[in-house]
Design an enzyme around this catalytic site. Sequence first.
Site, PDB file in Angstrom:
ATOM      1  N   HIS A 374     -22.554 -73.001  29.540  1.00  0.00           N
ATOM      2  CA  HIS A 374     -23.113 -73.146  30.894  1.00  0.00           C
ATOM      3  C   HIS A 374     -22.323 -72.407  31.958  1.00  0.00           C
ATOM      4  O   HIS A 374     -22.633 -72.537  33.143  1.00  0.00           O
ATOM      5  CB  HIS A 374     -23.145 -74.614  31.308  1.00  0.00           C
ATOM      6  CG  HIS A 374     -24.142 -75.446  30.569  1.00  0.00           C
ATOM      7  ND1 HIS A 374     -25.433 -75.624  30.987  1.00  0.00           N
ATOM      8  CD2 HIS A 374     -24.027 -76.136  29.410  1.00  0.00           C
ATOM      9  CE1 HIS A 374     -26.077 -76.408  30.134  1.00  0.00           C
ATOM     10  NE2 HIS A 374     -25.236 -76.726  29.163  1.00  0.00           N
ATOM     11  N   LYS A 568     -26.295 -78.981  46.820  1.00  0.00           N
ATOM     12  CA  LYS A 568     -25.741 -78.814  45.470  1.00  0.00           C
ATOM     13  C   LYS A 568     -24.274 -79.201  45.545  1.00  0.00           C
ATOM     14  O   LYS A 568     -23.772 -79.476  46.643  1.00  0.00           O
ATOM     15  CB  LYS A 568     -25.891 -77.377  44.979  1.00  0.00           C
ATOM     16  CG  LYS A 568     -25.523 -76.287  46.003  1.00  0.00           C
ATOM     17  CD  LYS A 568     -25.793 -74.892  45.459  1.00  0.00           C
ATOM     18  CE  LYS A 568     -27.193 -74.384  45.737  1.00  0.00           C
ATOM     19  NZ  LYS A 568     -27.814 -73.744  44.628  1.00  0.00           N
ATOM     20  N   ARG A 569     -23.574 -79.229  44.411  1.00  0.00           N
ATOM     21  CA  ARG A 569     -22.145 -79.510  44.481  1.00  0.00           C
ATOM     22  C   ARG A 569     -21.462 -78.521  45.411  1.00  0.00           C
ATOM     23  O   ARG A 569     -21.847 -77.353  45.488  1.00  0.00           O
ATOM     24  CB  ARG A 569     -21.518 -79.409  43.076  1.00  0.00           C
ATOM     25  CG  ARG A 569     -21.871 -80.552  42.173  1.00  0.00           C
ATOM     26  CD  ARG A 569     -21.388 -81.875  42.746  1.00  0.00           C
ATOM     27  NE  ARG A 569     -19.954 -81.972  42.622  1.00  0.00           N
ATOM     28  CZ  ARG A 569     -19.318 -82.839  41.840  1.00  0.00           C
ATOM     29  NH1 ARG A 569     -19.974 -83.712  41.114  1.00  0.00           N
ATOM     30  NH2 ARG A 569     -17.992 -82.865  41.782  1.00  0.00           N
ATOM     31  N   LYS A 574     -20.232 -71.338  44.971  1.00  0.00           N
ATOM     32  CA  LYS A 574     -21.608 -71.531  45.453  1.00  0.00           C
ATOM     33  C   LYS A 574     -21.741 -71.126  46.918  1.00  0.00           C
ATOM     34  O   LYS A 574     -22.826 -71.014  47.452  1.00  0.00           O
ATOM     35  CB  LYS A 574     -22.045 -72.990  45.263  1.00  0.00           C
ATOM     36  CG  LYS A 574     -22.167 -73.406  43.794  1.00  0.00           C
ATOM     37  CD  LYS A 574     -22.608 -74.844  43.664  1.00  0.00           C
ATOM     38  CE  LYS A 574     -22.579 -75.364  42.233  1.00  0.00           C
ATOM     39  NZ  LYS A 574     -23.745 -74.989  41.427  1.00  0.00           N
ATOM     40  N   THR A 679     -30.667 -74.625  38.802  1.00  0.00           N
ATOM     41  CA  THR A 679     -31.989 -75.179  38.492  1.00  0.00           C
ATOM     42  C   THR A 679     -32.659 -75.661  39.773  1.00  0.00           C
ATOM     43  O   THR A 679     -33.878 -75.762  39.829  1.00  0.00           O
ATOM     44  CB  THR A 679     -31.882 -76.342  37.484  1.00  0.00           C
ATOM     45  OG1 THR A 679     -30.760 -77.149  37.838  1.00  0.00           O
ATOM     46  CG2 THR A 679     -31.721 -75.845  36.073  1.00  0.00           C
ATOM     47  N   LYS A 683     -36.667 -75.756  41.471  1.00  0.00           N
ATOM     48  CA  LYS A 683     -37.320 -76.925  42.080  1.00  0.00           C
ATOM     49  C   LYS A 683     -37.860 -76.573  43.463  1.00  0.00           C
ATOM     50  O   LYS A 683     -38.975 -76.952  43.823  1.00  0.00           O
ATOM     51  CB  LYS A 683     -36.321 -78.090  42.202  1.00  0.00           C
ATOM     52  CG  LYS A 683     -35.886 -78.623  40.856  1.00  0.00           C
ATOM     53  CD  LYS A 683     -34.699 -79.583  40.953  1.00  0.00           C
ATOM     54  CE  LYS A 683     -34.078 -79.761  39.566  1.00  0.00           C
ATOM     55  NZ  LYS A 683     -32.737 -80.329  39.594  1.00  0.00           N
TER      56      LYS A 683
HETATM   57  O1  CGF Z   1     -24.934 -75.910  34.489  1.00  0.00           O
HETATM   58  C1  CGF Z   1     -23.886 -75.621  35.403  1.00  0.00           C
HETATM   59  C2  CGF Z   1     -23.847 -76.700  36.465  1.00  0.00           C
HETATM   60  N1  CGF Z   1     -22.896 -76.549  37.487  1.00  0.00           N
HETATM   61  O2  CGF Z   1     -23.628 -77.973  35.924  1.00  0.00           O
HETATM   62  N2  CGF Z   1     -22.666 -75.624  34.714  1.00  0.00           N
HETATM   63  N3  CGF Z   1     -21.874 -76.106  34.265  1.00  0.00           N
HETATM   64  N4  CGF Z   1     -20.923 -76.390  33.784  1.00  0.00           N
HETATM   65  C3  CGF Z   1     -24.036 -74.238  35.977  1.00  0.00           C
HETATM   66  O3  CGF Z   1     -23.029 -73.944  36.904  1.00  0.00           O
HETATM   67  C4  CGF Z   1     -25.427 -74.008  36.531  1.00  0.00           C
HETATM   68  O4  CGF Z   1     -25.573 -72.689  36.939  1.00  0.00           O
HETATM   69  C5  CGF Z   1     -26.459 -74.342  35.473  1.00  0.00           C
HETATM   70  O5  CGF Z   1     -27.741 -74.274  36.036  1.00  0.00           O
HETATM   71  C6  CGF Z   1     -26.241 -75.730  34.933  1.00  0.00           C
HETATM   72  C7  CGF Z   1     -27.173 -76.062  33.783  1.00  0.00           C
HETATM   73  O6  CGF Z   1     -27.162 -75.070  32.831  1.00  0.00           O
END
Ligand code: CGF
Length: 842
Positions: A374, A568-569, A574, A679, A683
């Site tokens: 990820h 988002k976080r 970001k 993601t 949305k």
């Molecule tokens: O996973 C992430 C998200 N922050 O949780 N990663 N991790 N670890 C990525 O940074 C996102 O870009 C991604 O959409 C998400 C799910 O794959």
Amino acid sequence: VEASIPEPQREAWLKNQASGFKGKDEFEKEVVRHVETTLARSMFNCDETAAYAATSLAFRDRLVIEWNRTQQRQTFADTKRVYYLSLEFLMGRALDNAMLNVGEKETAKSGLSDLGFRIEDIIQQENDAALGNGGLGRLAACFLDSLASLDYPAWGYGLRYRYGIFKQEIIDGYQVEVPDYWLDFNPWEFPRHDVTVDIQFYGYVKKTTDESGKVTAHWEGGDTVRAVAYDVPIPGYATPATNNLRLWSSQAASGEFDFQKFNSGDYESSVADQQRAETISAVLYPNDNLDRGKELRLKQQYFWVAASLYDIVRRFKKSKRPWREFPDQVAIQLNDTHPTLAIVELQRILIDLEGLDWDDAWNIVQQTFCYTNHTVLPEALEKWSVGLFQHLLPRHLQIIYDINLFFLQTVERTFPKNREILSRVSIIEESQPKMVRMAYLAIVGSHKVNGVAELHSDLIRTTIFKDFVTIFGPDKFVNVTNGITPRRWLHQANPGLSDLIATKVGGPELFLKDLTLLNKIELSVNDPAFRKAWAEVKLANKQRLADYIKTTTGFTVNPKALFDVQVKRIHEYKRQQLNIFGVIHRYLKLKAMTPEERKEVPPRVSIFGGKAAPGYWMAKQIIHLINSVSKVVNNDPDIGDALKVIFIEDYNVSKAEIIVPASDLSEHISTAGTEASGTSNMKFVLNGGLIIGTCDGANIEITREIGEENIFLFGNLAEDVDDLRHNHTYGDHKTDPELDQVFDAIHGGTFGSVNDFQGMISAVRDHGDYYLVSDDFHSYLETQDLVDKSYADQELWITKCITSVSRMGFFSSDRCINEYAEMMWNVEPLQPETNIGVAKGE
Ligand code: CGF
């Protein structure tokens, strides 16, 4: 199935089998029954909390009946199952989802109204199940919904944290963390006190040799902690299929405290063992994209994978098949590297406990596992010190060393005398201290590895895992672009839009099952009545958010203003700092205008939300700056409606369901090459908002699908990032002049003491601007100007929105799950009507 009940009792059982409520009258009856008996409340004294509890229990009864049937069907069909191992499942609320998925929301609405309640108020009584940090955990939740909706035989496995992600309070502009004790009342889980597994830690390894000379390792001594299963039914949409999410909770192996110590007066230490054991599943680590290497985290990982594998193996052994058929029956997906120990644990079970040869066992292991990566961020790639492993899991460390040895021997055979490649790909990093590289272990032990968007999958193939592509060949590395469930993220969050779409597509049960059908609405893009209705839905959603903002922050925002959202976080990559610097720039520009000039600028509401990891100082500084700017701008009489800045406290899944449908523009502005997919970008577009974004993650595929003319892209490309960073360090790097104006305003004390924000400024000016904030600032401002101009032309804006939504079908998580099933798992759906044949036993 029926034949398994002995003949004399069969009739009585079948005659009385549970069926759950059917229709409004039975629903009401069930609610009242649960209020009076299960909750032991008088029906004359039933408040909203009790009504929520009773409604949930009525729906739970429905789910659990289907859940039992689904499990029976899967057991009898005896086909391959998928096990999705994720340390995070960010589920949000369950009641609304259950009502929609079983197709009884209208029944509940009218039944609750008869009983004196509004369904909206009842839904809001539920605590979010917040067992995750952000994208990774929410992806797992969307995948569970798709797996059930598509009738795949699948189980999720996770941890039942007593405390989910902390609740965020903003006090004087600063983030304060408050524990999230969400289990006060949770009607959605079934404790399985009869499903327990004792998990070993620490100890030592003894080896014995039998007469044939075969050496067997025995892991002995140490501590034992008990894993207790809690099952959560996961209903599919428009199918009776209801899958299972099994969450493990830790407790002391004896289940009791030490009575001897208690009796001798040593009260405190009498419960110490129990508390130590319970600590394992007590709290979710609140870090997103960051590895902190804490011992308790490794304990959590082993506890959870060992319990899950025990369960999976037990289920397989009941079928009495030979071990070599294990991968024909079992696919295990590793969601990130957190469950990588499952690879080692399965190898251990096979060689130490089941007596298989190393090679046969290893072949089974590799055929069973798949791994999803990820992130490419170096700080997020998990590593554990060899010393910690040796202490906590001595036998596993030996197995890891053997896996590594055999792997490196094959590398040596393919690339003789290439010492560099050997040290680069070694699972053990020869550093001080030595570390186990979990991603490498996951790659070596899996037969497929996937990234989560095209750019990201290309990046892992060409950068962090390049050597492994050379060793294993390119076919092992695939892409599965992330997706979202349209059930929650369109139908549930945005009923107005879902209903409007249904008028053109022919009923939600069609497009919510096949999101590509959305393309039909493009035919109506010029239909004035449809466009008008579209605008009304958006305005109503914005009004809903404006009301929420008013009640929670006290600020009044104009629902006709452009709602510009970044939720988002909070993370430097970001780049919420880029956004807030842009907001400050806008504020300074507005201040310099005459009141007449100001009226010409389309009014904007900049909305932020998100949590910072408790130990992430810079992220907390960003939150503080946003709140300080909010205070100044929102109280400036010169500015009025032209600009408002809002920070929404405690962003979570159920707040996203209010925020996402209300956005006109959302920001996905990570430094190119850093956001694996994202993601929320999907949305927002699915809900009729446009996006401003960098060429990063899934933004690129969103652009490909909806068309370049419907997205506001800006900034440097991933391929230029290394050169720019190099130039920051060795070249003549100057901050963008417009950004300098922003920094001057901060320095001048416009938003409070500069000391509070000095770190953010220095990161750009003095410490190499790693996230390229200054490099992208001008392009960002220019693109925001373009947004203003486009928004002023509402007719064109609505055309862009409708067109974009119509082309979003690709981003359904159903598409992802079908891709995983075909490319990685080799599993087939099991239709509810499948002939179930003869049971092999559960
Ligand atoms: O996973 C992430 C998200 N922050 O949780 N990663 N991790 N670890 C990525 O940074 C996102 O870009 C991604 O959409 C998400 C799910 O794959």
